[in-house]
Motif scaffolding. Sequence first.
Motif, mmCIF file in Angstrom:
data_model
loop_
_atom_site.group_PDB
_atom_site.id
_atom_site.type_symbol
_atom_site.label_atom_id
_atom_site.label_comp_id
_atom_site.label_asym_id
_atom_site.label_seq_id
_atom_site.Cartn_x
_atom_site.Cartn_y
_atom_site.Cartn_z
ATOM 1 N N ALA A 11 6.492 6.245 17.414
ATOM 2 C CA ALA A 11 6.706 5.034 16.632
ATOM 3 C C ALA A 11 7.315 5.412 15.282
ATOM 4 C CB ALA A 11 5.393 4.293 16.428
ATOM 5 N N THR A 12 8.088 4.489 14.730
ATOM 6 C CA THR A 12 8.781 4.725 13.463
ATOM 7 C C THR A 12 8.571 3.532 12.526
ATOM 8 O OG1 THR A 12 10.836 3.657 14.138
ATOM 9 C CG2 THR A 12 10.586 6.017 14.693
ATOM 10 N N TYR A 13 9.150 3.637 11.362
ATOM 11 C CA TYR A 13 9.102 2.545 10.404
ATOM 12 C C TYR A 13 9.742 1.278 10.977
ATOM 13 C CZ TYR A 13 9.299 0.191 5.847
ATOM 14 O OH TYR A 13 9.138 -0.689 4.808
ATOM 15 N N ARG A 14 10.734 1.434 11.835
ATOM 16 C CA ARG A 14 11.357 0.269 12.474
ATOM 17 C C ARG A 14 10.304 -0.534 13.244
ATOM 18 N NH1 ARG A 14 15.258 -2.375 11.008
ATOM 19 N NH2 ARG A 14 13.773 -4.021 11.243
ATOM 20 N N ASP A 15 9.362 0.153 13.906
ATOM 21 C CA ASP A 15 8.293 -0.536 14.638
ATOM 22 C C ASP A 15 7.393 -1.317 13.685
ATOM 23 O OD1 ASP A 15 8.836 0.437 17.385
ATOM 24 O OD2 ASP A 15 8.420 2.386 16.457
ATOM 25 N N VAL A 16 7.137 -0.764 12.520
ATOM 26 C CA VAL A 16 6.340 -1.473 11.510
ATOM 27 C C VAL A 16 7.081 -2.729 11.065
ATOM 28 C CG1 VAL A 16 5.423 -1.334 9.152
ATOM 29 C CG2 VAL A 16 5.113 0.589 10.728
ATOM 30 N N LEU A 17 8.367 -2.592 10.784
ATOM 31 C CA LEU A 17 9.169 -3.734 10.339
ATOM 32 C C LEU A 17 9.288 -4.813 11.418
ATOM 33 C CD1 LEU A 17 12.025 -1.853 8.459
ATOM 34 C CD2 LEU A 17 10.098 -3.101 7.450
ATOM 35 N N ASP A 18 9.283 -4.402 12.686
ATOM 36 C CA ASP A 18 9.429 -5.346 13.792
ATOM 37 C C ASP A 18 8.111 -5.978 14.228
ATOM 38 O OD1 ASP A 18 12.145 -4.881 13.828
ATOM 39 O OD2 ASP A 18 12.057 -3.460 15.513
ATOM 40 N N ALA A 19 6.988 -5.531 13.660
ATOM 41 C CA ALA A 19 5.686 -6.101 14.033
ATOM 42 C C ALA A 19 5.603 -7.548 13.575
ATOM 43 C CB ALA A 19 4.559 -5.277 13.406
ATOM 44 N N PRO A 20 4.836 -8.372 14.286
ATOM 45 C CA PRO A 20 4.684 -9.774 13.855
ATOM 46 C C PRO A 20 4.123 -9.846 12.437
ATOM 47 C CG PRO A 20 3.726 -9.424 16.033
ATOM 48 C CD PRO A 20 4.080 -8.070 15.486
ATOM 49 N N VAL A 27 1.455 3.431 11.448
ATOM 50 C CA VAL A 27 1.856 4.484 12.377
ATOM 51 C C VAL A 27 1.062 5.734 12.031
ATOM 52 C CG1 VAL A 27 3.733 5.963 13.186
ATOM 53 C CG2 VAL A 27 4.190 3.551 12.667
ATOM 54 N N LEU A 28 0.265 6.197 12.988
ATOM 55 C CA LEU A 28 -0.510 7.423 12.809
ATOM 56 C C LEU A 28 -0.216 8.354 13.977
ATOM 57 C CD1 LEU A 28 -3.026 5.099 11.721
ATOM 58 C CD2 LEU A 28 -3.327 7.320 10.685
ATOM 59 N N ALA A 29 0.200 9.569 13.656
ATOM 60 C CA ALA A 29 0.518 10.581 14.663
ATOM 61 C C ALA A 29 1.502 10.037 15.698
ATOM 62 C CB ALA A 29 -0.746 11.100 15.321
ATOM 63 N N GLY A 30 2.467 9.243 15.240
ATOM 64 C CA GLY A 30 3.503 8.742 16.122
ATOM 65 C C GLY A 30 3.133 7.530 16.953
ATOM 66 N N ASP A 79 5.148 11.602 8.290
ATOM 67 C CA ASP A 79 5.586 10.671 9.330
ATOM 68 C C ASP A 79 4.600 9.526 9.537
ATOM 69 O OD1 ASP A 79 7.891 12.112 9.843
ATOM 70 O OD2 ASP A 79 6.948 13.341 11.397
ATOM 71 N N ASP A 80 3.499 9.536 8.813
ATOM 72 C CA ASP A 80 2.472 8.511 8.977
ATOM 73 C C ASP A 80 2.690 7.373 7.985
ATOM 74 O OD1 ASP A 80 0.805 9.870 11.002
ATOM 75 O OD2 ASP A 80 0.509 11.334 9.404
ATOM 76 N N ILE A 81 2.396 6.165 8.444
ATOM 77 C CA ILE A 81 2.506 4.965 7.618
ATOM 78 C C ILE A 81 1.163 4.255 7.703
ATOM 79 C CG2 ILE A 81 3.689 2.768 7.272
ATOM 80 C CD1 ILE A 81 6.084 4.071 8.859
ATOM 81 N N PRO A 98 6.758 2.716 -8.680
ATOM 82 C CA PRO A 98 7.994 2.699 -7.894
ATOM 83 C C PRO A 98 8.573 1.296 -7.706
ATOM 84 C CG PRO A 98 6.100 3.092 -6.479
ATOM 85 C CD PRO A 98 5.596 3.086 -7.889
ATOM 86 N N ASP A 99 9.878 1.251 -7.620
ATOM 87 C CA ASP A 99 10.589 0.014 -7.312
ATOM 88 C C ASP A 99 11.103 0.164 -5.888
ATOM 89 O OD1 ASP A 99 11.860 -2.410 -7.426
ATOM 90 O OD2 ASP A 99 13.587 -1.665 -8.562
ATOM 91 N N ALA A 100 10.164 0.106 -4.944
ATOM 92 C CA ALA A 100 10.484 0.325 -3.532
ATOM 93 C C ALA A 100 9.539 -0.512 -2.685
ATOM 94 C CB ALA A 100 10.332 1.812 -3.190
ATOM 95 N N ALA A 101 9.805 -0.565 -1.393
ATOM 96 C CA ALA A 101 8.980 -1.351 -0.470
ATOM 97 C C ALA A 101 7.678 -0.645 -0.117
ATOM 98 C CB ALA A 101 9.770 -1.648 0.801
ATOM 99 N N TYR A 102 7.578 0.636 -0.446
ATOM 100 C CA TYR A 102 6.391 1.411 -0.090
ATOM 101 C C TYR A 102 6.221 2.567 -1.069
ATOM 102 C CZ TYR A 102 10.191 3.888 2.292
ATOM 103 O OH TYR A 102 11.380 4.502 2.584
ATOM 104 N N PHE A 103 5.080 3.228 -0.956
ATOM 105 C CA PHE A 103 4.732 4.358 -1.815
ATOM 106 C C PHE A 103 4.859 5.653 -1.018
ATOM 107 C CE2 PHE A 103 2.574 0.689 -3.440
ATOM 108 C CZ PHE A 103 2.592 0.826 -4.824
ATOM 109 N N GLU A 104 5.436 6.679 -1.633
ATOM 110 C CA GLU A 104 5.533 7.986 -0.979
ATOM 111 C C GLU A 104 4.645 9.030 -1.636
ATOM 112 O OE1 GLU A 104 9.709 8.528 1.036
ATOM 113 O OE2 GLU A 104 9.996 8.016 -1.086
ATOM 114 N N VAL A 105 4.027 8.689 -2.752
ATOM 115 C CA VAL A 105 3.096 9.592 -3.431
ATOM 116 C C VAL A 105 1.686 9.264 -2.945
ATOM 117 C CG1 VAL A 105 2.133 10.241 -5.674
ATOM 118 C CG2 VAL A 105 4.586 9.741 -5.461
ATOM 119 N N ALA A 106 0.969 10.270 -2.491
ATOM 120 C CA ALA A 106 -0.400 10.044 -2.031
ATOM 121 C C ALA A 106 -1.260 9.581 -3.202
ATOM 122 C CB ALA A 106 -0.982 11.322 -1.438
#
Length: 190
Positions: A11-20, A27-30, A79-81, A98-106
Amino acid sequence: MTVTARTERRATYRDVLDAPPHVVAEVLAGTLHTHPRPAPRHARASSIIGGELVGPYDRGRGGPGGWWIVFEPELHLGDDIVVPDLAGWRRKTMPEYPDAAYFEVAPDWVCEVLSPSTRRLDQNEKRPLYAREGVSHLWFVDPDVKTLEVFELREGRWMLLATLADDAPVSQPPFDAITFPLDALWPEGA
């Protein structure tokens, strides 16, 4: 109920975006995991904790400040979301918001409010992910049994610092400069 999509591909970020839009997708461990938005008791517990922390820690009102406290942030950690109920970053960890749709810093702190649909995922899959990413503090709130478990990461392992119940005062790391009653998280009479 958590729905886990197992496919041959990761699974990828595209799957997250396509979720209802009415579900939380992670997404955990793919593997894509979806679950319903939080129920009212779950949402209340999360809201009260956030309300107690934002003033003194995020805004510096009546407390030390120096944090970003965020409700349901989308975290991209390798790779986890994941989408914890609450997360906090010391401003020295993440100086710029951040000025983004998500955070990349733990984050430095994560709070998961447990529910029947997320308990296994939060405790068994996300907890080791948070350790891997170096999240220093983890809180598990359980509205069903009205408890708070407080963990601290030490040498890569979670150390249980406290289990609070009933109307115990909450003054726990990393937010031990303030105190609020645990029973403030539950609706009166519940």
